[in-house]
Design a protein around this motif. Structure first.
Motif, short mmCIF file in Angstrom:
data_model
loop_
_atom_site.label_atom_id
_atom_site.label_comp_id
_atom_site.label_asym_id
_atom_site.label_seq_id
_atom_site.Cartn_x
_atom_site.Cartn_y
_atom_site.Cartn_z
N ILE A 22 42.40 30.15 25.55
CA ILE A 22 43.57 31.06 25.40
C ILE A 22 43.16 31.28 23.65
O ILE A 22 43.63 30.41 22.92
N MET A 23 43.30 32.59 23.37
CA MET A 23 42.96 32.81 22.06
C MET A 23 43.72 34.00 21.44
O MET A 23 43.81 35.11 22.08
N THR A 24 44.36 33.73 20.37
CA THR A 24 45.23 34.99 19.66
C THR A 24 44.71 35.65 18.74
O THR A 24 45.27 36.56 17.96
N LEU A 57 42.90 36.73 26.04
CA LEU A 57 42.80 37.34 24.63
C LEU A 57 44.14 37.92 24.07
O LEU A 57 45.07 37.69 24.59
N PRO A 58 44.01 38.12 22.66
CA PRO A 58 45.12 38.26 21.88
C PRO A 58 46.10 39.40 22.37
O PRO A 58 45.61 40.50 22.99
N GLY A 59 47.44 39.17 22.09
CA GLY A 59 48.37 40.18 22.65
C GLY A 59 48.74 40.27 23.77
O GLY A 59 49.75 40.97 24.49
N VAL A 60 48.17 39.23 24.69
CA VAL A 60 48.30 39.44 26.42
C VAL A 60 49.66 38.85 26.71
O VAL A 60 49.94 37.78 26.25
N ASN A 71 37.20 32.83 36.04
CA ASN A 71 36.18 33.13 34.96
C ASN A 71 36.72 34.80 34.95
O ASN A 71 35.73 35.44 34.64
N SER A 72 37.97 34.97 35.02
CA SER A 72 38.51 36.30 34.56
C SER A 72 38.58 36.49 33.05
O SER A 72 38.90 35.34 32.13
N VAL A 73 38.30 37.59 32.57
CA VAL A 73 38.90 37.95 31.21
C VAL A 73 40.05 38.76 30.98
O VAL A 73 39.98 39.86 31.52
N VAL A 74 41.07 38.12 30.54
CA VAL A 74 42.36 39.05 30.59
C VAL A 74 42.54 39.67 29.24
O VAL A 74 42.75 39.04 28.15
#
Length: 95
Positions: A22-24, A57-60, A71-74
C-alpha cells in the motif's frame, strides 16, 4: 508493506493478505517522458478484503465490502461491494 508519506485510512474488519503493498507515493510520467512525484492519501473502507500480492497505488479509495483479487494492481477508486482483479484492476462482478 506500507509506504505512508500521506495518510492511509483503514476501516473496521479489513483483511489484508500477505505481501500486499500500500503506497501513497509514486512517480507520474507525461507523454513527453518527464517524471514527477505523486503523493496522495489512500482510504480502505470497512469490510474490504485485499488478496495476496496486491498493490494499492496513491490516491485510491476502496469502497465498503469490496474484494481485491490476488496480485491485482489498483490504480483507481473501487466502488462498494464489487470484486476487482487484474493489472490494472477492473470490476469483474458485483457482490
Amino acid at each position: 508493506m506500507l509506504n505512508a508519506s500521506e495518510q492511509i485510512t483503514i476501516g473496521n474488519k479489513v483483511r489484508i493478505s500477505p505481501y500486499v503493498v500500500i503506497m501513497t507515493t509514486g512517480l507520474k510520467t507525461d507523454e513527453f517522458g518527464s517524471r514527477s512525484h505523486l503523493s496522495a492519501p489512500i482510504t480502505i473502507e470497512d469490510g474490504v478484503w485485499i488478496g495476496t500480492g496486491s498493490i494499492i497505488l496513491p490516491g485510491v479509495n476502496i469502497g465498503k465490502d469490496s474484494i481485491i483479487a490476488a496480485n491485482s494492481v489498483v490504480n483507481k477508486d473501487v466502488p462498494e461491494k464489487v470484486l476487482v482483479a487484474g493489472s490494472p484492476a477492473v470490476v469483474k462482478k458485483s457482490l
